[in-house]
Design a protein around this motif. Structure first.
Motif, PDB file in Angstrom:
ATOM      1  N   THR A  12       0.962  -1.057   0.288  1.00  0.00           N
ATOM      2  CA  THR A  12      -0.426  -0.042   0.181  1.00  0.00           C
ATOM      3  C   THR A  12       1.032   1.255   0.070  1.00  0.00           C
ATOM      4  O   THR A  12       0.213   2.239  -0.321  1.00  0.00           O
ATOM      5  CB  THR A  12      -1.015  -0.232   1.013  1.00  0.00           C
ATOM      6  N   ARG A  13       1.907   0.963   0.070  1.00  0.00           N
ATOM      7  CA  ARG A  13       3.164   2.607  -0.412  1.00  0.00           C
ATOM      8  C   ARG A  13       4.269   1.910  -1.240  1.00  0.00           C
ATOM      9  O   ARG A  13       4.260   0.743  -1.036  1.00  0.00           O
ATOM     10  CB  ARG A  13       3.730   2.540   0.973  1.00  0.00           C
ATOM     11  N   ALA A  14       5.196   2.360  -1.624  1.00  0.00           N
ATOM     12  CA  ALA A  14       6.127   2.141  -2.164  1.00  0.00           C
ATOM     13  C   ALA A  14       7.337   2.120  -1.114  1.00  0.00           C
ATOM     14  O   ALA A  14       7.451   2.520   0.348  1.00  0.00           O
ATOM     15  CB  ALA A  14       6.471   3.305  -2.710  1.00  0.00           C
ATOM     16  N   ALA A  15       8.182   1.362  -1.687  1.00  0.00           N
ATOM     17  CA  ALA A  15       9.302   0.495  -0.361  1.00  0.00           C
ATOM     18  C   ALA A  15      10.274   1.773  -0.330  1.00  0.00           C
ATOM     19  O   ALA A  15      10.602   2.704  -1.310  1.00  0.00           O
ATOM     20  CB  ALA A  15      10.045  -0.289  -0.806  1.00  0.00           C
ATOM     21  N   GLN A  16      10.826   1.974   0.853  1.00  0.00           N
ATOM     22  CA  GLN A  16      12.252   3.131   0.835  1.00  0.00           C
ATOM     23  C   GLN A  16      12.387   2.500   0.245  1.00  0.00           C
ATOM     24  O   GLN A  16      13.121   1.691  -0.218  1.00  0.00           O
ATOM     25  CB  GLN A  16      11.923   3.448   2.503  1.00  0.00           C
ATOM     26  N   GLY A  17      13.811   3.930  -0.334  1.00  0.00           N
ATOM     27  CA  GLY A  17      14.902   3.274  -1.192  1.00  0.00           C
ATOM     28  C   GLY A  17      16.173   2.507   0.058  1.00  0.00           C
ATOM     29  O   GLY A  17      15.801   2.622   1.370  1.00  0.00           O
ATOM     30  N   THR A  18      16.428   1.223  -0.588  1.00  0.00           N
ATOM     31  CA  THR A  18      17.224   0.161   0.081  1.00  0.00           C
ATOM     32  C   THR A  18      16.770  -0.972   1.311  1.00  0.00           C
ATOM     33  O   THR A  18      17.502  -1.231   1.768  1.00  0.00           O
ATOM     34  CB  THR A  18      19.096   0.726   0.292  1.00  0.00           C
ATOM     35  N   SER A  61      12.118   7.920  -7.070  1.00  0.00           N
ATOM     36  CA  SER A  61      10.483   7.761  -6.729  1.00  0.00           C
ATOM     37  C   SER A  61      10.279   6.006  -6.970  1.00  0.00           C
ATOM     38  O   SER A  61       9.615   5.144  -7.154  1.00  0.00           O
ATOM     39  CB  SER A  61       9.459   8.381  -7.753  1.00  0.00           C
ATOM     40  N   LYS A  62      11.564   5.726  -7.904  1.00  0.00           N
ATOM     41  CA  LYS A  62      12.051   4.364  -8.111  1.00  0.00           C
ATOM     42  C   LYS A  62      12.694   3.480  -7.494  1.00  0.00           C
ATOM     43  O   LYS A  62      13.304   2.170  -7.630  1.00  0.00           O
ATOM     44  CB  LYS A  62      11.905   4.216 -10.044  1.00  0.00           C
ATOM     45  N   LEU A  63      12.998   4.131  -6.360  1.00  0.00           N
ATOM     46  CA  LEU A  63      14.089   3.372  -5.516  1.00  0.00           C
ATOM     47  C   LEU A  63      13.739   2.100  -5.360  1.00  0.00           C
ATOM     48  O   LEU A  63      14.548   1.404  -5.197  1.00  0.00           O
ATOM     49  CB  LEU A  63      14.549   4.527  -4.113  1.00  0.00           C
ATOM     50  N   GLY A  64      11.858   1.746  -4.195  1.00  0.00           N
ATOM     51  CA  GLY A  64      11.551   0.707  -3.689  1.00  0.00           C
ATOM     52  C   GLY A  64      10.878   0.377  -4.682  1.00  0.00           C
ATOM     53  O   GLY A  64      10.966   1.381  -5.745  1.00  0.00           O
ATOM     54  N   ILE A  65      10.974  -1.245  -4.757  1.00  0.00           N
ATOM     55  CA  ILE A  65       9.420  -1.411  -5.088  1.00  0.00           C
ATOM     56  C   ILE A  65       7.875  -0.551  -4.718  1.00  0.00           C
ATOM     57  O   ILE A  65       8.151  -0.133  -4.037  1.00  0.00           O
ATOM     58  CB  ILE A  65       9.578  -3.180  -5.368  1.00  0.00           C
ATOM     59  N   SER A  66       7.069  -0.741  -5.940  1.00  0.00           N
ATOM     60  CA  SER A  66       6.395   0.683  -5.655  1.00  0.00           C
ATOM     61  C   SER A  66       4.430  -0.391  -5.957  1.00  0.00           C
ATOM     62  O   SER A  66       4.812  -2.286  -6.297  1.00  0.00           O
ATOM     63  CB  SER A  66       5.987   1.809  -6.528  1.00  0.00           C
ATOM     64  N   VAL A  92       1.411   8.779  -9.941  1.00  0.00           N
ATOM     65  CA  VAL A  92       2.206   8.463  -9.095  1.00  0.00           C
ATOM     66  C   VAL A  92       2.145   9.774  -8.814  1.00  0.00           C
ATOM     67  O   VAL A  92       3.170   8.761  -7.419  1.00  0.00           O
ATOM     68  CB  VAL A  92       3.066   8.485 -10.728  1.00  0.00           C
ATOM     69  N   PHE A  93       1.906  10.562  -8.783  1.00  0.00           N
ATOM     70  CA  PHE A  93       2.031  11.460  -7.126  1.00  0.00           C
ATOM     71  C   PHE A  93       1.171  11.434  -5.825  1.00  0.00           C
ATOM     72  O   PHE A  93       1.564  11.417  -5.334  1.00  0.00           O
ATOM     73  CB  PHE A  93       1.143  13.189  -8.169  1.00  0.00           C
ATOM     74  N   GLN A  94       0.576  10.481  -6.293  1.00  0.00           N
ATOM     75  CA  GLN A  94      -0.214  10.538  -4.990  1.00  0.00           C
ATOM     76  C   GLN A  94      -0.299   8.906  -4.345  1.00  0.00           C
ATOM     77  O   GLN A  94      -0.622   9.523  -2.873  1.00  0.00           O
ATOM     78  CB  GLN A  94      -2.056  10.801  -5.662  1.00  0.00           C
ATOM     79  N   CYS A  95       0.599   8.628  -5.388  1.00  0.00           N
ATOM     80  CA  CYS A  95       0.599   7.210  -4.078  1.00  0.00           C
ATOM     81  C   CYS A  95       2.299   7.049  -4.022  1.00  0.00           C
ATOM     82  O   CYS A  95       2.115   5.220  -3.467  1.00  0.00           O
ATOM     83  CB  CYS A  95       0.033   6.051  -4.368  1.00  0.00           C
ATOM     84  N   ILE A  96       3.427   7.084  -4.522  1.00  0.00           N
ATOM     85  CA  ILE A  96       4.730   6.745  -4.697  1.00  0.00           C
ATOM     86  C   ILE A  96       4.748   7.651  -3.733  1.00  0.00           C
ATOM     87  O   ILE A  96       5.276   7.237  -2.614  1.00  0.00           O
ATOM     88  CB  ILE A  96       5.194   6.831  -6.254  1.00  0.00           C
ATOM     89  N   MET A 123       0.230  10.672   1.894  1.00  0.00           N
ATOM     90  CA  MET A 123       0.747   9.832   1.353  1.00  0.00           C
ATOM     91  C   MET A 123       2.721   9.777   1.949  1.00  0.00           C
ATOM     92  O   MET A 123       2.846  10.788   2.286  1.00  0.00           O
ATOM     93  CB  MET A 123       0.967   9.983  -0.176  1.00  0.00           C
ATOM     94  N   THR A 124       3.701   8.741   1.922  1.00  0.00           N
ATOM     95  CA  THR A 124       4.911   8.584   2.598  1.00  0.00           C
ATOM     96  C   THR A 124       5.670   9.006   1.555  1.00  0.00           C
ATOM     97  O   THR A 124       5.163  10.029   0.741  1.00  0.00           O
ATOM     98  CB  THR A 124       5.305   6.745   1.419  1.00  0.00           C
TER      99      THR A 124
END
Lengths: 328, 729
Positions: B92-98, B246-251, B277-281, B347-348
């Motif tokens: 329900t959120r994108a993963a943080q980088g690393t 915005s694409k560091l972690g899986i979304s 992309v704006f609202q949920c990444i 959002m995250t």
């Protein structure tokens, strides 16, 4: 996006008939409508593509003015030699809007009919009286930076977003309309768009089945013509405030001051008293402030857009002070 | 065979400078450039996959609460609709980088407006989108959750806190003090390519085409989300249309596509809309920052305070690292730095273009301008006087330090006039014209990386790694590196990236890609050189290779004698990270004009001088800097995420209403590459460059606004109404 039927009428009569009888929505450049359909703000069941019905010409009128075909593109209009020579405020207004790609596709008629860019109007999961009558206005207590300060209602504080119509309003152009029963009528641009009142979904005076065929410009008046658009970034941004001005001076006094404003209301804002206050006066800061006082007497901000009230005043100064120098 | 290098000590051998091909650093155009501009480089959503169904995420229309029920039947009756999936494994959120593990899962719990709650799959994208909009969802809404970062009690990030000496005392006794508070608005990455994924299964094996920056972490995140083994997953990201964090972690689209494809037994594509992309990444958090500077008569700092407040969702570990470079950029023995986070249901918040310095540096460098004025010395001189000899908080030397050179060379090239410091010295019609400057700093990051290099019997070479090219020039610089080491022209080297079947590295992010994976390629090539040197009976250090030939006259193809040489390079940073403070440095100079009527600001010209170690390709490095400076213009003047005060939803969620700078906002930009060799940064003596170009640049613009018109503004971005409000009459 919902499935929709798509037709291509070949004549204006056919076009008004399918729009009136079949409930089709007319599409020309589609630069606004297609976006709204993807967002499901607009969900037409039928589209009438009117790009093949003619009305793409830009022609001299008998009165010495210019007729801009409803289906001529914004680009073709802005670069037309007579528009550039005789109506520079219009060329400047068009070129300050959107982007080159959008202007290449957008038509004059469609431009007049574009919808507001209010964040709550374009988000179908938020309330909006314009999109969903009775659901409430999300903007009044929400993010209202771009919103109107003049002519608002309890129902809606959206702005008309365009630039071209602001210049047309200053030029006192008129809109030629084909009606559903095969007749024609003409409406001054200044009366074409509506204030929101209790019917915010009604943005202009087009009746069911009516299609714009042309915009008629009166004979040129000369003077110094300015379109000043105040915005955060220098291209592809809607106006915070814009001013279209046609100004003439004689012996250091204003003899003409045709003014219209964008970004302030649900329609291009033309208040004849603002220009009248300038006629016969010198272009002093006090004179311009008096005109601004008249313009903004009933202005009301909604917090985030309070800045538009002083900004409109300053924009008027920005336009008239140099214009006076140029015209003097 | 794997060659391993762990860097525990500075590498001053500068081996790359001894190579003879002469291609490294050259301004050669991007290898994949033609494919990209002609539309033949496939992006994630563009692969033609037979029988692919289309998924669209349905998103929450409440801020916080539970999904009680979803009326699936109603939409399953709609034309083309195949399935509604609300599997508890959906993220329900994108993963943080690393992150290396799955982010929040379970779409029944809603934590922010616009959060994905289900995936609707149909035969066409349009059918799926319509059905997703029609999904009738029953919620139990939690009322009154915090949305305003200023209205909650913040949590201190204790790792970031530094208290040295007595700042309050220093502030009380200093000849000159500055105590100012800045705010910055949230930012969006605004990459051109929206997030998308195509998933297909072959038995229990999963292949996903996705737009991702860090495949090595992403595969772990995906495996964790799906309860799978990494060996059963293949991720492919050959071309990425911009990442910017915005694409560091899986979304959400990656996991949703994988689950749907499994459930339906056919490939599924999930492409996010621009609004999604704006609202949920990811958003960059807004910040509030208090700067306290205490200086002696001569402007030398005796006290330095930087407090920052950022926000994020409950449970997120990431906090905008605002103070990152503040810890070491300037001296001052009395120090107080503290970072806090407010937990709100927006959002995250995560990594967006130079997390930390992108907003920390503009605040710090604006405050320095205030100080320069108070002290009455030139802004460049103030910086020069405050460059510390070593990290002022830890007993660590700098690995290399080019701030002074960048300040001096930048000032010279820009034509910085230290005499024009009084506001309103210059007017051009209705525009006030002024200049400003700022320092640049961005911490250098590097990580463990592997790459395989094959010197083929035909005299060409192949470089394979899961490293990504997110538009930065990775394909090209890796070809240049291998070409330099192996004595080959870059066009005889094939670089194969973005595939988890290849040896893994840290990917692209935090500007660490070039130095990390570049070092792995270097290590692999060095091992190949040793093999060739063996064949020739010479030391590797004496081997000169150029144009496919050894200096002694033997052609590589003859030496290889029909056999490939394959080496995997494995690079590890080692202890050196603890022995040095490593950072890129630079300086920005800007000339702006401010309209005296409307408060509009336009940038006339801008120059950035940057020192970031070895330059691997002058063209791509310069382009990175140009992009960074352009971001600076956005931070200074236009970019601001706006959130609804009642439900916390992001309102300006497209490129028309979220204002990144457009061409007309970006004047002639000048970039000065102050080249150096940083022996402790990496074995290729290179540091990160991608982000440095935006770390402080906004302050140069804002300081120029003050110099132009006398408006001191403390709230970014400096929109016309803010300039007008602060402009003296």
């Amino acid at each position: 996006m919902r499935p929709f039927a798509y037709g291509r009428p070949r004549t204006i009569e056919e076009a008004t008939r399918v729009v009136a009888d079949d409930g089709a929505m007319a599409i020309a450049g589609g630069t606004n409508l297609l976006d709204l359909m993807k967002l499901q703000v607009e969900t037409p069941e039928k589209l009438a593509d009117i790009n093949r019905i003619g009305f793409g010409e830009i022609e001299d009128t008998q009165a010495g003015g210019l007729s801009l075909g409803a289906l001529a593109t914004n680009t073709a209009t802005a670069v037309h030699p007579r528009v550039r020579a005789d109506y520079p405020v219009l060329a400047r207004a068009i070129l300050s809007g959107a982007t080159q790609q959008l202007r290449n596709k957008a038509t004059n008629g469609g431009n007049l009919c574009q919808r507001t860019r209010c964040f709550y109007f374009t988000n179908v999961d938020q309330p909006c009286n314009k999109r969903d009558p009775g659901s409430g206005c999300g903007a009044i207590d929400g993010v209202a930076k771009l919103h109107a300060i003049l002519g608002t209602s309890e129902q809606c504080i959206a702005t008309y977003p365009g630039d071209m119509a602001v210049a047309l309003s200053a030029l006192d152009a008129s809109v030629d309309i084909a009606t559903a029963n095969g007749e024609k009528r003409t409406v001054p641009v200044r009366e074409f768009h509506c204030l929101p009142g209790d019917t915010p979904w009604r943005e202009n005076v087009l009746e069911e089945g009516e299609i714009i065929t042309a915009i008629t410009l009166p004979p040129p008046v000369g003077g110094t013509q300015i379109y000043r658009k105040v915005r955060e970034r220098s291209s592809y941004a809607f106006a915070l405030v814009s001013v279209a001005a046609i100004v003439e001076m004689e012996d250091g006094l204003f003899t003409r001051a045709d003014l219209a404003f964008g970004g302030l209301a649900h329609k291009p804002w033309h208040d004849p008293r603002v220009g009248e206050a300038l006629i016969g006066q010198p272009p002093t800061s006090e004179t311009i402030d008096r005109a601004a006082d008249i313009l903004l007497a009933d202005a009301r901000g909604f917090g985030e857009n309070d800045f538009k009230i002083p900004l409109a005043r300053r924009a008027l100064h920005a336009v008239l002070e140099p214009a006076a120098e140029g015209a003097g | 065979m794997t060659a391993h290098m762990k860097q525990d000590k500075p590498d001053r051998s500068n081996r790359l400078d001894a190579m003879k091909q002469g291609v490294l650093g050259k301004a050669i155009p991007r290898i994949e450039g033609l494919a990209k501009v002609t539309g033949t480089a496939p992006y994630a959503a563009e692969y033609a996959v037979d029988g692919c169904a289309e998924g669209v995420l349905a998103t929450s229309t409440i801020t916080c609460g539970k999904v009680l029920s979803i009326n699936k039947d109603a939409v399953l009756g709609m034309p083309g609709v195949i399935a509604v999936i609300d599997d508890p494994k959906l993220i329900t959120r994108a993963a943080q980088g690393t992150a290396d593990e799955a982010p929040q899962q379970g779409p029944k719990t809603v934590c922010y407006w616009g959060q994905p709650i289900a995936l609707v799959v149909a035969e066409t994208f349009e059918q799926a989108r319509d059905a997703a909009k029609h999904l009738a969802v029953e919620y139990r809404e939690e009322e009154g959750v915090p949305l305003d970062p200023q209205a909650v009690e913040p949590e201190e990030q204790e790792d970031e806190t530094v208290r040295q000496g007595d700042l309050a005392h220093a502030m009380a006794k200093a000849a000159h003090t500055v105590d100012v508070t800045y705010t910055t608005k949230g930012h969006a990455s605004a990459a051109m390519e929206p997030h998308a994924a195509i998933a297909r299964w072959d038995g229990d094996k999963l292949t996903v085409h996705a737009s991702l920056q860090m495949l090595n972490y992403n595969i772990s995140e995906l495996a964790d989300a799906l309860n799978m083994e990494e060996v059963d997953i293949r991720l492919i990201s050959r071309f990425v249309g911009g990442g910017f964090g915005s694409k560091l972690g899986i979304s959400e689209e990656v996991v949703a596509a994988a689950i749907a494809a499994k459930e339906l037994g056919r490939p599924v594509r999930v492409a996010l809309s621009r609004q999604q992309v704006f609202q949920c990444i990811m958003r960059r958090s807004e910040t509030t920052q208090r700067l306290r500077l205490a200086a002696g008569e001569d402007g030398r700092l005796i006290g330095f305070g930087h407090y920052a407040l950022a926000s994020n969702l409950p449970g997120e570990t990431f906090v905008e690292p605002v103070l990152q470079s503040s810890h070491f950029l300037y001296g001052g023995e009395n120090r107080e730095l503290m970072l806090e986070v407010a937990r709100v249901h927006r959002m995250t918040a995560g990594s967006v273009r130079a997390p930390g310095e992108a907003v920390g540096m503009p605040a710090l460098e604006s405050a320095m301008d205030v100080l320069a004025e108070k002290v009455g010395i030139d802004a460049v001189e103030l910086r020069l006087r405050n460059i510390p000899d070593q990290n002022p908080e830890e007993d660590l030397p700098f690995s290399s330090h080019k701030l002074a050179e960048c300040l001096k060379q930048g000032a010279e090239a820009f034509g910085w006039d230290s005499g024009l410091r009084k506001p309103r010295h210059s007017r051009d019609g209705e525009w006030w014209v002024g200049t400003g400057m700022a320092s640049a700093a961005r911490v250098h990051n590097i990580a463990e990386a592997r790459a395989r290099v094959t010197l083929k019997a035909d005299g060409t070479a192949l470089v394979e790694t899961d490293m990504t090219d997110i538009g930065t020039g990775t394909y090209t610089i890796l070809a240049q590196l291998a070409g330099e080491m192996l004595g080959l022209a870059p066009d005889s080297i094939l670089v194969d990236l973005g595939d988890t079947r290849h040896p893994r590295g840290p990917g692209s992010g935090g500007s660490w890609g070039a130095a990390s994976t570049g070092s792995a390629v270097y290590v692999a090539c060095k091992a190949i050189r040793e093999e060739i040197a063996d064949k020739l009976g010479v030391q590797e250090t004496d081997l000169d290779l150029a144009h496919g030939t050894a200096a002694s006259g033997e052609a590589l193809v003859d030496l290889l004698d029909g056999k490939d040489i394959v080496r995997e390079g494995h690079y590890e940073p080692g202890d050196i990270e603890d022995d040095y403070t490593a950072s890129g440095f630079g300086a920005f100079f800007a000339q702006v004009r401010v309209n005296r009527f409307t408060g509009e600001t336009r940038v006339d010209r801008m120059l950035g001088a940057f020192g970031f170690g070895r330059v691997l390709n002058h063209k791509t490095a310069r382009s990175q800097c140009l992009g960074g400076i352009t971001w600076s213009i956005g931070v200074a003047l236009t970019e601001a995420l706006e959130f609804d005060p009642r439900d916390g939803h992001l309102v300006n969620c497209d490129l028309a209403e979220y204002h990144v700078p457009v061409n007309r906002d970006v004047p002639d930009l000048e970039v000065l590459l102050v080249e150096e060799r940083d022996p402790a940064a990496s074995p290729i003596q290179a540091k990160g460059i991608g982000e440095l170009g935006m770390c402080g640049g906004a302050a140069a613009i804002v300081n120029a606004i003050y110099n132009a018109c006398g408006a001191r503004i403390f709230d970014y971005p400096m929109t016309p109404e803010r300039v007008l409000a602060a402009m003296p009459d």
